[in-house]
Design an enzyme around this catalytic site. Sequence first.
Site, PDB file in Angstrom:
ATOM      1  N   ASP A 117      -1.587  16.682   9.051  1.00 41.53           N
ATOM      2  CA  ASP A 117      -0.648  15.815   8.906  1.00 41.53           C
ATOM      3  C   ASP A 117      -0.883  15.265   7.577  1.00 41.53           C
ATOM      4  O   ASP A 117      -1.845  14.779   7.243  1.00 41.53           O
ATOM      5  CB  ASP A 117      -0.600  14.530   9.989  1.00 41.53           C
ATOM      6  CG  ASP A 117       0.284  13.581   9.425  1.00 41.53           C
ATOM      7  OD1 ASP A 117       1.444  13.856   9.816  1.00 41.53           O
ATOM      8  OD2 ASP A 117      -0.017  12.653   9.145  1.00 41.53           O
ATOM      9  N   TYR A 153       0.789   9.882   0.217  1.00 45.56           N
ATOM     10  CA  TYR A 153      -0.818  10.003   0.191  1.00 45.56           C
ATOM     11  C   TYR A 153      -1.126  10.548  -1.132  1.00 45.56           C
ATOM     12  O   TYR A 153      -1.034  11.831  -1.161  1.00 45.56           O
ATOM     13  CB  TYR A 153      -1.110  10.825   1.322  1.00 45.56           C
ATOM     14  CG  TYR A 153      -0.860  10.344   2.816  1.00 45.56           C
ATOM     15  CD1 TYR A 153      -0.294   9.078   3.135  1.00 45.56           C
ATOM     16  CD2 TYR A 153      -0.954  11.376   3.825  1.00 45.56           C
ATOM     17  CE1 TYR A 153      -0.067   8.599   4.458  1.00 45.56           C
ATOM     18  CE2 TYR A 153      -0.465  11.018   5.223  1.00 45.56           C
ATOM     19  CZ  TYR A 153      -0.257   9.636   5.447  1.00 45.56           C
ATOM     20  OH  TYR A 153       0.304   9.144   6.832  1.00 45.56           O
ATOM     21  N   LYS A 192       6.472  13.864   6.040  1.00 42.83           N
ATOM     22  CA  LYS A 192       7.378  12.834   6.257  1.00 42.83           C
ATOM     23  C   LYS A 192       8.131  12.606   5.098  1.00 42.83           C
ATOM     24  O   LYS A 192       8.253  13.286   3.968  1.00 42.83           O
ATOM     25  CB  LYS A 192       6.561  11.476   6.061  1.00 42.83           C
ATOM     26  CG  LYS A 192       5.080  11.928   7.400  1.00 42.83           C
ATOM     27  CD  LYS A 192       4.249  10.507   7.377  1.00 42.83           C
ATOM     28  CE  LYS A 192       3.341  10.905   8.462  1.00 42.83           C
ATOM     29  NZ  LYS A 192       1.901  11.679   8.084  1.00 42.83           N
ATOM     30  N   GLY A 209      -4.517   6.899  14.006  1.00 44.69           N
ATOM     31  CA  GLY A 209      -5.508   5.706  13.935  1.00 44.69           C
ATOM     32  C   GLY A 209      -6.222   5.521  15.096  1.00 44.69           C
ATOM     33  O   GLY A 209      -6.551   4.399  15.612  1.00 44.69           O
ATOM     34  N   PHE A 267      -9.183   5.029  15.545  1.00 40.49           N
ATOM     35  CA  PHE A 267     -10.322   4.149  15.126  1.00 40.49           C
ATOM     36  C   PHE A 267      -9.825   2.654  14.814  1.00 40.49           C
ATOM     37  O   PHE A 267     -10.722   1.754  14.351  1.00 40.49           O
ATOM     38  CB  PHE A 267     -11.418   4.476  14.331  1.00 40.49           C
ATOM     39  CG  PHE A 267     -11.741   6.106  14.954  1.00 40.49           C
ATOM     40  CD1 PHE A 267     -12.539   6.030  16.098  1.00 40.49           C
ATOM     41  CD2 PHE A 267     -12.069   7.007  13.961  1.00 40.49           C
ATOM     42  CE1 PHE A 267     -13.062   7.423  16.546  1.00 40.49           C
ATOM     43  CE2 PHE A 267     -12.808   8.158  14.427  1.00 40.49           C
ATOM     44  CZ  PHE A 267     -13.163   8.411  15.722  1.00 40.49           C
ATOM     45  N   ASN A 268      -8.457   2.418  15.141  1.00 37.35           N
ATOM     46  CA  ASN A 268      -7.814   1.019  14.506  1.00 37.35           C
ATOM     47  C   ASN A 268      -8.524   0.815  13.029  1.00 37.35           C
ATOM     48  O   ASN A 268      -8.895  -0.192  12.680  1.00 37.35           O
ATOM     49  CB  ASN A 268      -8.047   0.041  15.313  1.00 37.35           C
ATOM     50  CG  ASN A 268      -7.212   0.133  16.571  1.00 37.35           C
ATOM     51  OD1 ASN A 268      -7.895   0.654  17.650  1.00 37.35           O
ATOM     52  ND2 ASN A 268      -6.072  -0.050  16.674  1.00 37.35           N
ATOM     53  N   SER A 269      -8.022   1.929  12.193  1.00 38.07           N
ATOM     54  CA  SER A 269      -8.504   1.643  10.602  1.00 38.07           C
ATOM     55  C   SER A 269      -9.869   1.653  10.373  1.00 38.07           C
ATOM     56  O   SER A 269     -10.584   1.152   9.296  1.00 38.07           O
ATOM     57  CB  SER A 269      -7.891   0.368  10.056  1.00 38.07           C
ATOM     58  OG  SER A 269      -6.279   0.478  10.173  1.00 38.07           O
ATOM     59  N   GLY A 270     -10.658   2.071  11.315  1.00 38.49           N
ATOM     60  CA  GLY A 270     -12.240   2.182  11.224  1.00 38.49           C
ATOM     61  C   GLY A 270     -13.057   1.535  12.085  1.00 38.49           C
ATOM     62  O   GLY A 270     -14.152   1.425  12.241  1.00 38.49           O
ATOM     63  N   LEU A 302     -13.487   0.818  15.155  1.00 36.41           N
ATOM     64  CA  LEU A 302     -14.116   1.658  16.429  1.00 36.41           C
ATOM     65  C   LEU A 302     -15.204   2.713  15.866  1.00 36.41           C
ATOM     66  O   LEU A 302     -15.313   3.339  16.842  1.00 36.41           O
ATOM     67  CB  LEU A 302     -12.974   2.286  17.323  1.00 36.41           C
ATOM     68  CG  LEU A 302     -12.320   0.988  17.897  1.00 36.41           C
ATOM     69  CD1 LEU A 302     -11.161   1.722  18.972  1.00 36.41           C
ATOM     70  CD2 LEU A 302     -12.893   0.042  18.587  1.00 36.41           C
ATOM     71  N   ALA A 303     -15.082   2.721  14.721  1.00 38.63           N
ATOM     72  CA  ALA A 303     -15.962   3.823  14.054  1.00 38.63           C
ATOM     73  C   ALA A 303     -17.157   3.091  13.003  1.00 38.63           C
ATOM     74  O   ALA A 303     -17.524   3.723  12.087  1.00 38.63           O
ATOM     75  CB  ALA A 303     -15.283   4.868  13.165  1.00 38.63           C
TER      76      ALA A 303
END
Length: 341
Positions: free
Chosen positions: A54, A59, A85, A234, A236-239, A241-242
């Site tokens: 994607d 970007y 997109k 996403g 990891f919710n913008s990181g 969860l990482a």
Amino acid sequence: MNSAPHLSAASTDARLTQLGLGAAALAGLYDAVDDATAAATLQAAWDAGVRYFDTAPFYGYTRSERRVGEFLADRPRDSFVLSTKVGRLMVPDANVKPGSDGWAAPLPFRPVYDYSYGGVRRSFEDSLQRLGLTQIDKLLVHDIGSLTHGDHHEFHWRALTDGGGLRALEELRNEGAVREIGLGVNEWEIAQVALNVAPLDCVLLAGRYTLLEQGSLDFLNHCAATGVNVIVGGPFNSGLLAGQAKYNYGAVPPEVMRHAQALEMTCAEFGVPLQAAALQFPLAHPAVSCVLAGMRSPEQVAANAGWMASAIPRELWLALRERGLIHIAAPLPGDAAEEDS
């Protein structure tokens, strides 16, 4: 809206891999990524079996599309699935500075919102040039909604609807230049509205159906019932969860941090990396065909591939549900096997 027959979403869903590569990070989101590292990351993803990529004009201010297109140039066209997109035209601007919109080393183009008929057609044609392709698998309307546009949302929504942006998407699909059309957004509410006015095939929903939050569950249930494919971005919710202190690309609210910490502690009790649970959880929902993760190095590819392949005991999912850490009605990995037994 045009109601002419179109290709079923299954036309590319069958080729989607459960793990996809989101190419925003490769374009230098927050930190620069050099050409060699970007190419090595894409190759590592390919070698790991990833076949869904994607990207978007926004970007890196076109850098991502150029890198992805160059990598895919020598691969058989039917061996991968690609989404890009529309919604922003990239206008040459020599005054673009490092750090613009979070891009560490953006190319000299400035994004200008345009969701109109002409804007969608031009954006699509520009993307073909950068990608070196003649067809896009999934063409997504990027960042429509009040979360991005605030008070200007209605203006852009009218361009997409009354101004013909959605009509342009349908024409491209009917012409065979695009296999599927949809949205690429961070809010499920606008996707629900869009599904009521246009025959969309898919939604790339970032950050709104994750191990951390399932507020979009009813929307996903609607998608499953109506045959609309959902790609979860996403995860990891913008990181957060990482292991990164970011949520929705910004600071983490205290209550969100406490929830994330409780998730991590519960996963640790069962010897499961939080990242593995975060990647695998969304796939349990019948509407979801793929989880899209940002990766900026071969090492991150290896980590994500390993987490996706990790064995997770069903007892963990049940514990998360029993402790109120995930929605009580959210499908869990292994539910189908339980029903069959």
